[in-house]
Design an enzyme around this catalytic site. Structure first.
Site, PDB file in Angstrom:
ATOM      1  N   ARG A 109     -11.394   2.228  93.006  1.00 30.69           N
ATOM      2  CA  ARG A 109     -12.397   1.760  94.060  1.00 30.69           C
ATOM      3  C   ARG A 109     -13.724   1.617  93.808  1.00 30.69           C
ATOM      4  NH1 ARG A 109     -12.527   2.763 100.558  1.00 30.69           N
ATOM      5  NH2 ARG A 109     -11.057   1.399 100.417  1.00 30.69           N
ATOM      6  N   HIS A 136     -11.225  -6.777  98.671  1.00 32.76           N
ATOM      7  CA  HIS A 136     -10.304  -5.795  99.319  1.00 32.76           C
ATOM      8  C   HIS A 136      -8.725  -6.238  99.285  1.00 32.76           C
ATOM      9  CE1 HIS A 136      -9.104  -2.139 100.736  1.00 32.76           C
ATOM     10  NE2 HIS A 136      -9.758  -1.996 101.890  1.00 32.76           N
ATOM     11  N   GLN A 139      -5.822  -4.617 101.116  1.00 37.33           N
ATOM     12  CA  GLN A 139      -6.268  -4.742 102.739  1.00 37.33           C
ATOM     13  C   GLN A 139      -5.721  -6.250 103.109  1.00 37.33           C
ATOM     14  OE1 GLN A 139      -7.519  -2.372 104.893  1.00 37.33           O
ATOM     15  NE2 GLN A 139      -6.624  -3.689 106.361  1.00 37.33           N
ATOM     16  N   ASP A 231     -14.611  -6.664 110.914  1.00 35.70           N
ATOM     17  CA  ASP A 231     -14.781  -5.519 109.958  1.00 35.70           C
ATOM     18  C   ASP A 231     -16.166  -5.086 110.359  1.00 35.70           C
ATOM     19  OD1 ASP A 231     -14.716  -3.513 107.893  1.00 35.70           O
ATOM     20  OD2 ASP A 231     -14.977  -5.234 106.360  1.00 35.70           O
ATOM     21  N   CYS A 271      -9.704  -3.478 109.633  1.00 34.41           N
ATOM     22  CA  CYS A 271      -9.088  -2.912 108.604  1.00 34.41           C
ATOM     23  C   CYS A 271      -9.172  -1.461 108.561  1.00 34.41           C
ATOM     24  CB  CYS A 271      -9.898  -3.416 107.214  1.00 34.41           C
ATOM     25  SG  CYS A 271     -11.717  -3.281 107.258  1.00 34.41           S
ATOM     26  N   ARG A 299      -0.182  -0.191 105.350  1.00 34.94           N
ATOM     27  CA  ARG A 299      -0.941   0.115 103.992  1.00 34.94           C
ATOM     28  C   ARG A 299       0.031   0.901 102.938  1.00 34.94           C
ATOM     29  NH1 ARG A 299      -6.661  -0.119 103.389  1.00 34.94           N
ATOM     30  NH2 ARG A 299      -6.049   0.302 101.222  1.00 34.94           N
TER      31      ARG A 299
HETATM   32  N1   CP Z   1      -9.344   0.020 105.376  1.00 38.94           N
HETATM   33  C1   CP Z   1      -9.645   0.708 104.065  1.00 38.94           C
HETATM   34  O1   CP Z   1      -9.553   0.658 103.201  1.00 38.94           O
HETATM   35  O2   CP Z   1      -9.997   2.179 104.695  1.00 38.94           O
HETATM   36  P1   CP Z   1     -10.446   3.197 103.914  1.00 38.94           P
HETATM   37  O3   CP Z   1     -11.845   2.588 103.352  1.00 38.94           O
HETATM   38  O4   CP Z   1     -10.512   4.422 104.640  1.00 38.94           O
HETATM   39  O5   CP Z   1      -9.743   3.638 102.610  1.00 38.94           O
HETATM   40  N1  NVA Z   2     -15.971  -3.722 104.267  1.00 38.23           N
HETATM   41  C1  NVA Z   2     -15.608  -2.401 104.497  1.00 38.23           C
HETATM   42  C2  NVA Z   2     -14.276  -2.361 104.306  1.00 38.23           C
HETATM   43  C3  NVA Z   2     -14.055  -0.718 104.445  1.00 38.23           C
HETATM   44  C4  NVA Z   2     -12.702  -0.584 104.440  1.00 38.23           C
HETATM   45  C5  NVA Z   2     -16.468  -1.673 103.360  1.00 38.23           C
HETATM   46  O1  NVA Z   2     -16.557  -2.202 102.394  1.00 38.23           O
HETATM   47  O2  NVA Z   2     -17.274  -0.582 103.521  1.00 38.23           O
END
Ligand code: CP
Ligand code: NVA
Length: 313
Positions: A109, A136, A139, A231, A271, A299
Site C-alpha cells: 500500500r 484500489h 476493493q 467514498d 469501501c 475483502r
Molecule cells: N477499504 C479499505 O481498504 O480499508 P482500509 O483503508 O482500512 O484498509
Molecule cells: N479513497 C480512500 C480509500 C480508503 C480505503 C483513500 O485513499 O484514503
C-alpha cells in the site's frame, strides 16, 4: 475444495485493467468456494511467507490479508513505512530483490502508484496492490463480488458512484467496464476520475457492453440505479484539503433523498472508513440497504482467492 485448475493471465495484481473477464470470473468463483468452505479450506499457503508493506494507514486491508494468510496456513510480516522507508533508506529495486530471496509474495500500500508498479517490475515474486493514490483493485474486485453475490450477476446492472473521482472510483470503473456493468460517476468539476482510466474503460466497454457516464449531477447518476456507492471526500494524503473539500462536495452527500432516486431495492456500498454526516448520512449507512459490512467481510474471501491464484503454485 480443490485448488483451481485454471491460471490467471497475470502474475501480479496491480490494476483491474490488466485482468480479463475470465480472470475476474475465476477470482470470483474461487472466492465463493473459499467463503463457503471458510473454516475447512485446505492450507493452500502452507510454508508461504508474505510481506505486508504499508506506507499508509489501514484497518481492513491489513487485517484481511493477515487473517487470510493465517487461515491458509502461511505467515505474514508487516513492514510499515517508518521501518522500511521505501526508496529513502534503500532503493525500491534493492527492497524488491531482497524480499524476493526470503518471501513468496508482497502486498503493498503506497502513495505513488509508480512505487507499486516498480516493485512488481523488480520483484521475482507476485506483488498485490493494496491501494495507491491511483487505484484500489482489491476493493473494486470485492465490491463487484459482493454485488454479484447479492444479484446473481452484475452484467447490465447500474452502479452510481457519487463523490471524488479517486482510487476507489478508478478501480470501480475498471471493474464495471470489464464485467459489463453500467457505471455513472457524479463528481464536482475538477474532481472527476482520471481521463486515462475513463478512456481505457470506454475501450473495454465496447466489448463488454457497459455504459460509462461521467456526470456532475448526483441525482442524474443515481436515477434508477441498482447500487449507490460513495467514498471519503479527502483520501489519505489529502488531509490538509479536508475543509475545502467538505464545502465543494456538500451537494454530493448520499442521504435518504438521494437514495430515493435509485431503484426501490437499490443497495448502498462504501469501501470504508466512512465519515458519517459527510459523504454519507448515518441513516443511509445504517439502513438495511447498506451492505458495507458484508462487503468488508468479502475483502477476506476475495483476497484469499487472489493469493491462492497468484501464490499457491
Ligand atoms: N477499504 C479499505 O481498504 O480499508 P482500509 O483503508 O482500512 O484498509
Ligand atoms: N479513497 C480512500 C480509500 C480508503 C480505503 C483513500 O485513499 O484514503
Amino acid at each position: 475444495m480443490e485448488a483451481p485448475k485454471t491460471d490467471l493471465s497475470v502474475s501480479h495484481l496491480i490494476s483491474i485493467a490488466d485482468l480479463t473477464r475470465d480472470d475476474v470470473a475465476l477470482i470470483f468463483r474461487t472466492a465463493a468456494e473459499i467463503k463457503a468452505d471458510r473454516y475447512t479450506a485446505p492450507k493452500f499457503l502452507s510454508d508461504k511467507r508474505i510481506a505486508l508493506l504499508f506506507e499508509k494507514e489501514s484497518l481492513r486491508t491489513r487485517v484481511t490479508f493477515d487473517v487470510g494468510i493465517q487461515d491458509l496456513g502461511g505467515s505474514a510480516i508487516y513492514l510499515d513505512h517508518q521501518e522500511v522507508r521505501l526508496g529513502q533508506r534503500e532503493s525500491l529495486k534493492d527492497i524488491a530483490r531482497n524480499l524476493s530471496r526470503w518471501m513468496h509474495g508482497i502486498v503493498a500500500r503506497t502513495y505513488r502508484h509508480r512505487t507499486v508498479v516498480d516493485l512488481a517490475g523488480y520483484a521475482e515474486i507476485p506483488v498485490i496492490n493494496g491501494l495507491t493514490d491511483y487505484l484500489h483493485p482489491c476493493q473494486g474486485l470485492t465490491d463487484f463480488f459482493t454485488m454479484q453475490e447479492i444479484w446473481g450477476s452484475v452484467e447490465g446492472r447500474t452502479l452510481a458512484y457519487v463523490g471524488d473521482g479517486n482510487n476507489t472510483c478508478h478501480s470501480l470503473i475498471h471493474a464495471a467496464a470489464c464485467l459489463g456493468t453500467n457505471i455513472r460517476v457524479a463528481s464536482p468539476e475538477g474532481y472527476e476520475p482520471n481521463s486515462k482510466v475513463v478512456n481505457h474503460a470506454m475501450r473495454t466497454a465496447e466489448k463488454s457492453g457497459a455504459e460509462i457516464s461521467i456526470l456532475e449531477d448526483p441525482a442524474e447518476a443515481v436515477d434508477g440505479a441498482d447500487a449507490v456507492y460513495t467514498d471519503v471526500w479527502a483520501s489519505m494524503g489529502q488531509e490538509e484539503e479536508t475543509e475545502e473539500r467538505a464545502e465543494i462536495f456538500a451537494a454530493y452527500r448520499v442521504d435518504d433523498d438521494l437514495m430515493k432516486k435509485a431503484r426501490s431495492d437499490a443497495i448502498f456500498l462504501h469501501c470504508l472508513p466512512a465519515h458519517r454526516g459527510h459523504e454519507v448520512t448515518t441513516e443511509v449507512i445504517e439502513s438495511p440497504r447498506s451492505k458495507v459490512y458484508q462487503n468488508a467481510e468479502n475483502r477476506l474471501h476475495l483476497q484469499k482467492a487472489l493469493m491462492l491464484l497468484l501464490l499457491a503454485k
